[in-house]
Structures are given as structure tokens and as C-alpha cells.
Design an enzyme around this catalytic site. Sequence first.
Site, mmCIF file in Angstrom:
data_model
loop_
_atom_site.group_PDB
_atom_site.id
_atom_site.type_symbol
_atom_site.label_atom_id
_atom_site.label_comp_id
_atom_site.label_asym_id
_atom_site.label_seq_id
_atom_site.Cartn_x
_atom_site.Cartn_y
_atom_site.Cartn_z
ATOM 1 N N TYR A 52 0.859 -1.191 0.000
ATOM 2 C CA TYR A 52 0.000 0.000 0.000
ATOM 3 C C TYR A 52 0.891 1.235 0.000
ATOM 4 C CZ TYR A 52 -5.013 0.137 -0.006
ATOM 5 O OH TYR A 52 -6.324 0.154 -0.419
ATOM 6 N N GLU A 54 -0.403 4.842 -0.619
ATOM 7 C CA GLU A 54 -1.146 6.091 -0.881
ATOM 8 C C GLU A 54 -0.228 7.286 -0.712
ATOM 9 O OE1 GLU A 54 -4.325 5.237 1.863
ATOM 10 O OE2 GLU A 54 -5.800 5.633 0.294
ATOM 11 N N ASP A 198 -6.234 12.857 -25.538
ATOM 12 C CA ASP A 198 -6.375 11.484 -25.070
ATOM 13 C C ASP A 198 -5.779 10.581 -26.149
ATOM 14 O OD1 ASP A 198 -7.076 8.998 -24.226
ATOM 15 O OD2 ASP A 198 -9.189 9.460 -23.878
ATOM 16 N N THR A 224 -3.785 5.524 -21.877
ATOM 17 C CA THR A 224 -3.665 4.205 -21.278
ATOM 18 C C THR A 224 -2.262 3.698 -21.589
ATOM 19 O OG1 THR A 224 -4.489 3.166 -23.287
ATOM 20 C CG2 THR A 224 -6.120 3.636 -21.565
ATOM 21 N N LYS A 227 -2.380 -0.274 -24.745
ATOM 22 C CA LYS A 227 -2.779 -0.421 -26.146
ATOM 23 C C LYS A 227 -1.512 -0.465 -27.011
ATOM 24 C CE LYS A 227 -7.239 1.383 -24.843
ATOM 25 N NZ LYS A 227 -8.268 2.441 -24.939
ATOM 26 N N ARG A 233 -2.264 -3.090 -18.027
ATOM 27 C CA ARG A 233 -3.470 -2.258 -17.986
ATOM 28 C C ARG A 233 -3.264 -1.145 -16.975
ATOM 29 N NH1 ARG A 233 -6.317 -5.078 -21.112
ATOM 30 N NH2 ARG A 233 -7.879 -3.451 -21.223
HETATM 31 C C1 PLP Z 1 -9.263 2.833 -24.157
HETATM 32 C C2 PLP Z 1 -9.550 4.258 -24.028
HETATM 33 C C3 PLP Z 1 -9.896 4.843 -22.795
HETATM 34 C C4 PLP Z 1 -10.261 4.046 -21.573
HETATM 35 O O1 PLP Z 1 -9.329 3.226 -21.053
HETATM 36 P P1 PLP Z 1 -9.744 2.107 -19.998
HETATM 37 O O2 PLP Z 1 -8.420 1.633 -19.521
HETATM 38 O O3 PLP Z 1 -10.549 1.094 -20.728
HETATM 39 O O4 PLP Z 1 -10.531 2.765 -18.900
HETATM 40 C C5 PLP Z 1 -10.021 6.216 -22.745
HETATM 41 N N1 PLP Z 1 -9.842 6.970 -23.838
HETATM 42 C C6 PLP Z 1 -9.547 6.441 -25.034
HETATM 43 C C7 PLP Z 1 -9.369 7.330 -26.216
HETATM 44 C C8 PLP Z 1 -9.399 5.072 -25.176
HETATM 45 O O5 PLP Z 1 -9.129 4.560 -26.378
#
Ligand code: PLP
Length: 411
Positions: A52, A54, A198, A224, A227, A233
Site C-alpha cells: 500500500y 497512498e 487522449d 492508457t 494499447k 493495464r
Molecule cells: C481505451 C480508451 C480509454 C479508456 O481506457 P480504460 O483503460 O478502458 O478505462 C479512454 N480513452 C480512449 C481514447 C481510449 O481509447
Amino acid sequence: MPTVLEATDPRVAELIAGEEQRQHDTLCLIPSENHVSPAVLAATGSVLTNKYSEGYPTRRYYQGNAIIDGVEELAAERARDLFGVEHANVQPLSGAPANLAVYAAFLEPGDTVLGMALDAGGHLTHGWGVSVTGRWFRAVRYGVRRDTGVVDLDEVRQLALRERPKLIWCGGTAIPRTIDFAGFAAIAGEVGAVLAADVAHIAGLIAGEAHPSPAPHVDVIATTTHKTLRGPRGAMLMSSARHAKAIDRAVFPGLQGGPHDHTTAAIAVALHEAAQPAFTDYAHAIVANAVALGEALIERGYDLVSGGTDNHLLLVDLTAQNVGGRVAAEALERAGLVCNYNAVPFDPRPPLDPSGIRLGTPALTTRGLTTDHMADVARWIDEGIRAKDNAALERVRREVEELAHAFPPPR
Ligand SMILES: *Cc1c(COP(=O)(O)O)cnc(C)c1O
């Protein structure tokens, strides 16, 4: 010898083995998925999950964090170096919570946010109605042009001037074309909005210099890590030093409790891998494969939203084939090609059975497939969509499996 997991919990062990077999036997065409390296897997499955922590490095609410501090500082330093930013917060638990933290950092409930519409390629968290971001904030949405399938910055500018958003999002989940960060920055500057990019889908392409970087143009980069970046993750928020405090406070204690330290370690590993020259080759190969796959599909009569791709992703409109996206995606799964059904811009069909499928090449490229393989992949997609019976799908599946076995995921 059974593994510890097999000995302790054979049912879960069997399920995990089954999933590993499925990934091994099929080709993953989902643009938001990838196969991580054994090193990333090892860090994810480490004893760091026991801790932990925080707070932030040197300012924790628990003792025993000297080593965890080192892990988080290393991950953040690697993120700053790789993306050329002054500040990186590596604690967001995933992409959606990272985006919520952006709202928490800069907006009050009821403030106006301008984001890309979900059905045009944006993300739920950019102000779509079913997300709290569309309920707790006043969300205004931009789309794409009907004739080009591409974002029209003149339209975005007009919306921004009329609606005066406090926050503007660029980026999304089904955008096959390069994002014009400088163009968005000019608009955000004109209306005094915070600009957030994003880049969840394209972070690996940015790291590998196969897509322009938002770093010189935007206030916040949200991404994220699982991807195209090919990590565990998780997610990160990056910014200039000016916004560091607001972002850190929004993530903790604003929104989250303890960070997932095993994930942080695995993010550090993924960032290390992404900083190697081989990753630049990987990022460019992803795009080359997507372009080749797109061309092969067009040759077979398929209609691609925006006419093609600049990145890792293809949005295929199946209207001309007279097949629904859902039926197509289900048939393709039986043929060993795993993708997802997806709305196309101005889709006349309902969201649960839209007109398109979304395809991507990050996972195929990780397995080592090249542009030479894309004609076959396109042919299998075509045969899978046009298959009249299970026997035809089974014939495709056998061919797919042969290639999959020749190019196994890393392990
Ligand atoms: C995948 C994605 C997210 C969300 O990610 P999670 O890990 O599934 O919560 C947010 N924004 C975009 C553009 C994404 O492609």
C-alpha cells in the site's frame, strides 16, 4: 509438475490456460489490444501487489515505501523522457479514471466540456451521455464531416466560440487519421480552454515517432498504457510543470486510493522497452501493416471510413456488403479473427448492431506479421464476412490458425 496455480486453484488455472490458448490460436485485430512482453508480465505478477502506498514518492501515508518510491520515480522519469514532458503521473488505474482526474483537476460540476462524439470516434469519457462526464458536466460534441469522415476543425472552432468550453478533448477510440494537435491548440488558445489529448490508442505510435506528438501543443496528455504502448493495464497523465500539482491532487486524494504498484513497475518496464530503437521499428511496422491491410480490403470492395488510415486502425463500413457489423464480427471470430463491431459516422443502424467493424494491427505486428501477410489477412476477412456456412468459416479458421502458430505471441 503442476504450477502453483494449478495446484492451488485448478479451475482458475484452467481458465487462464484456455485464454492463453485462445490468444495463441487466433489473430487479434482489436486495435486497443496487444500482447505484452514476458518482462511486463513478470512485473505485473510480482510481490509489489502486496504493498500500500497512498501518496506520492517521499510523501506516503504508509511506511515501507522506499523501494516503491524508486519504482514510481523510475516509471515517471521514463514517461517524461519518452514523451518529452515536464511532469508525469503514473498512478491512474486505467484510462477512464485518468480522464475523470482531468475533469477533477480543471473543472467544477456543470462546467462545459467539448469532446468528440462517441458515435463519431470519441470516447465515452469525453462527455457522452451515459458516462458521468456527460451527466455531471455540460457536454458539447463535435463529429466528423459526412463527406470526408474526418474532423472539421472549422466546425470545432465554431462550436468552441459559441459554447466557451473550459476543457476540450482531442483524440478518441475510432479515429483512423492523424490528429492535428496544433490545430486544436489554436482553438483552445482562442477560447481559453484547457486542451487535453487522449492518446490512449496511439501512445505507442507517438513513442515510436509514427504519429506526431501532442507534447508541444496541449495542456494535458492522457493515455492508457496497454494499447499500442504495449504495457500493463493502466494509464498516465502528463503535462507541463505548471499543471503538475492540479493533476497530482486530482488523482490522489481527489479520485483514487492506493496506486497499483505492480502495475507501476510493469509500466516502467514497458516504457523502457518503448524507448529502444526496436520499438520505433515496431511503431512504423504497425502503421505499414494497417495501410497494407486497408489497401487490400479496398481492392476487395470494402469501404473504409475516411478512405484509409494514417495509424494503426481501420474503420470498415459494411453497408455495401449488406452485412451488419455484429454479424460480421461474430462470423470473423468463428474464423479465428477477433475484432469488434463499431458504429460508423452517421450510422443509420443501432449501436448494438452498427454498420461497421473496427480493425487494428498492433497485436498482429507484435507477433511479427509484416505487410506481406496483409493480403492474406484481408482475404480471410473477406471470406469470413461472405461465408455462407460454418464449413466455410472452419476452412478460414484452419488457415488463420496455421499462420497464428507460425507467429506465436511473445512468452
Ligand atoms: C481505451 C480508451 C480509454 C479508456 O481506457 P480504460 O483503460 O478502458 O478505462 C479512454 N480513452 C480512449 C481514447 C481510449 O481509447
